[in-house]
Design a protein around this motif. Structure first.
Motif, short mmCIF file in Angstrom:
data_model
loop_
_atom_site.label_atom_id
_atom_site.label_comp_id
_atom_site.label_asym_id
_atom_site.label_seq_id
_atom_site.Cartn_x
_atom_site.Cartn_y
_atom_site.Cartn_z
N SER A 297 -9.84 10.22 -3.35
CA SER A 297 -10.00 8.79 -3.60
C SER A 297 -10.76 8.15 -2.43
CB SER A 297 -8.62 8.14 -3.76
OG SER A 297 -8.69 6.78 -3.48
N THR A 298 -11.93 7.59 -2.72
CA THR A 298 -12.74 6.97 -1.66
C THR A 298 -11.96 5.85 -0.97
OG1 THR A 298 -14.65 7.43 -3.03
CG2 THR A 298 -15.01 5.95 -1.18
N ASN A 299 -11.26 5.03 -1.79
CA ASN A 299 -10.53 3.90 -1.21
C ASN A 299 -9.43 4.36 -0.27
OD1 ASN A 299 -11.97 1.93 -2.38
ND2 ASN A 299 -10.62 1.69 -4.16
N GLU A 300 -8.67 5.38 -0.73
CA GLU A 300 -7.56 5.87 0.10
C GLU A 300 -8.08 6.50 1.39
OE1 GLU A 300 -4.61 8.22 -1.92
OE2 GLU A 300 -4.47 6.79 -3.57
N THR B 46 0.86 -1.21 0.00
CA THR B 46 0.00 0.00 0.00
C THR B 46 0.89 1.25 0.00
OG1 THR B 46 -1.63 -1.18 1.29
CG2 THR B 46 -1.83 1.21 1.28
N LEU C 231 -19.48 7.05 3.71
CA LEU C 231 -18.17 6.57 4.18
C LEU C 231 -18.12 6.55 5.72
CD1 LEU C 231 -15.26 5.72 3.57
CD2 LEU C 231 -14.63 8.12 3.45
N HIS D 161 -10.90 5.88 2.87
CA HIS D 161 -11.42 4.79 3.71
C HIS D 161 -10.25 4.16 4.50
CE1 HIS D 161 -14.60 1.43 4.03
NE2 HIS D 161 -13.75 1.34 5.03
N SER D 162 -9.14 3.94 3.78
CA SER D 162 -7.97 3.32 4.41
C SER D 162 -7.40 4.23 5.50
CB SER D 162 -6.94 3.02 3.32
OG SER D 162 -5.69 2.82 3.88
N GLN E 157 -6.99 9.36 -7.59
CA GLN E 157 -8.31 9.31 -8.23
C GLN E 157 -9.15 10.46 -7.69
OE1 GLN E 157 -9.92 5.32 -7.68
NE2 GLN E 157 -10.52 5.58 -9.82
#
Ligand code: ADP
Length: 437
Positions: free
Chosen positions: A317-320, A265, A286, A322-323, A277
């Protein structure tokens, strides 16, 4: 009477005396004639000296101060003294300037002196090489005409220069520069450039090495973990020791998998080719998902709540995100004893910035550790981190994600009292409505 006037009166006095004598001996006419000639000679004498002075003043650098007689001798000798003193001072200044130029030329960094309008006043040979300048030809030119990279122009336009700028796309192809501006004097600025091409290459090698090793370890670890799980499920596994050994093997391979995943990561986040993104992140969705995850992790041991003070959404970035947010919540659960309180908060600051924070009433952190928490593998209590399944990379990941979103990562903590970890997004990341997430 001063010496000057005493000497000035000598000639008229003697002229007058001799004229009186001539008058007494030869009569008025010869005396008048004598006096007239005496005066004319004196005027001629002064004119000649004035002409010598005039000639010298036309080119005082090359010509010697003229010799003079009588009163003029004093004047010329004073002038001589002044010009000699000035010449000496000029020579001293020139020597000091030469020394300064030699010293700045020997500097391992490029130096450019800019005036208030960013025009080049002076630069050393290394700066000439870094920016493709010619010290003499480009003197007085605006530096942004010669070094036109947009990020450099933007950096110059900024008022605060605390961080250096890394300049990659220079005139010299693969040259990588670290550029820093220092304000001094009356709106003047010193531009310092350092060649970090070599450091960048080593850093890229390090990053590639870690990414490759992590990638190569992933498959064997998955295989080992798979077999361990299969063995654990075997019905004829009766021996206690084997069961315990398999359980330990399972725990350790899972830990190694977490480590490898976190390293991968981090590599992805550090990779400049991996652009962020830019999507509209629905914070309401979220935050609710994160609260659910936190509650599951806490297993009812903490009071977990969400304070949603703003409805604003952001681009990113939603994923980042979230992480990053997930890491902070996981840490809050891990470092807060049962019964403690954990608050997730999404709010808007008066200056328009948007802030996500996780506040806990946990063990807190002593002040000397706080500046180092985002370093890889830095832990306050190594064994506690391991026991709770930590890799020592969580906050490093959070910091990288914050940087990629131009956000600021803040940590406020007091030992024994609890901590607040916040990510502050600049107002420019806000978006008014959500179309996709
Ligand atoms: P780890 O996997 O060890 O938790 P992190 O990078 O997530 O690694 O955190 C680094 C260190 O910061 C942790 O080892 C811990 O000592 C400290 N830390 C992180 N979050 C908290 C928190 N909420 N309360 C107290 N200490 C924390």
């Amino acid at each position: 009477m001063s010496d000057f006037w005493q000497r000035a009166f000598v000639y008229p006095f003697f002229l007058f005396l001799i004229t009186m004598f001539v008058w007494a001996v030869a009569g008025a006419l010869p005396a008048a004639l004598f006096f007239g000639i005496g005066i004319m000679l004196r005027v001629f004498f002064h004119l000649r000296n004035l002409e010598a002075l005039d000639r010298w003043l036309a080119d005082p650098e090359k010509l010697q101060v003229p010799d003079g007689k009588g009163l003029w001798e004093d004047v010329f000798s004073q002038l001589n003294k002044i010009t000699r003193l000035q010449r000496k001072e000029r020579e001293q200044h020139a020597a000091a300037l030469l020394q300064m130029k030699q010293a700045t030329s020997a500097l391992p960094e490029g130096v450019v002196i800019l005036d208030e309008a960013d025009r080049i006043e002076w630069c050393n040979p290394l700066a000439e090489r870094h920016f493709g300048l010619d010290g003499e030809r480009d003197n007085g030119q605006q530096i942004t005409y010669l070094a036109r990279q947009p990020e450099f122009v933007q950096y110059l336009a900024m008022k605060s220069f605390t961080e250096p700028l890394i300049l990659r796309d220079t005139r010299h192809g693969d040259l990588v520069l670290s550029v820093k501006l220092i304000a001094y004097g009356d709106n003047k600025r010193l531009l310092i450039s350092r060649d970090i091409t070599h450091l960048e290459r080593i850093e890229t090698m390090r990053r590639d090495f870690v990414a490759n090793v992590s990638h190569e370890l992933r498959t064997p670890l998955t295989v080992v973990n798979g077999f361990v799980e299969t063995l654990q499920d075997m019905p004829n596994l009766e021996n206690d020791m084997s069961r315990r050994a398999l359980q330990l093997m399972g725990e350790q391979t899972t830990r190694m998998e977490s480590l490898v995943n976190d390293l991968l990561t981090l590599s992805r986040l550090e990779n400049e080719q991996n652009a962020l993104q830019e999507e509209k992140v629905d914070l309401a969705v979220l935050l609710r998902a994160l609260l659910e995850e936190g509650l599951t992790l806490s297993k009812g041991q903490h009071q977990l709540r969400l304070e949603e003070e703003s409805k604003a959404c952001i681009r990113g970035s939603t994923n980042e995100l979230h992480s990053a947010f997930g890491n902070l919540i996981t840490n809050a659960v891990r470092y807060t004893p049962p019964g403690g309180e954990i608050v997730l908060r999404w709010e808007e600051a008066p200056d328009g910035n948007l802030r996500f924070s996780v506040r806990d009433s946990g063990i807190g952190i002593a002040p000397q550790h706080i500046p180092r928490l985002t370093e890889r593998f830095y832990r306050v209590d190594r064994s506690r981190s391991r026991e709770t399944g930590g890799t020592g990379l969580g906050l490093a990941i959070v910091k990288h994600i914050a940087i990629r979103h131009q956000a600021q990562f803040d940590i406020v903590s007091e030992e024994g009292q609890g901590s607040t970890f916040s990510i502050v997004f600049p107002g420019k990341r806000r978006c008014s409505e959500v179309t996709s997430a």
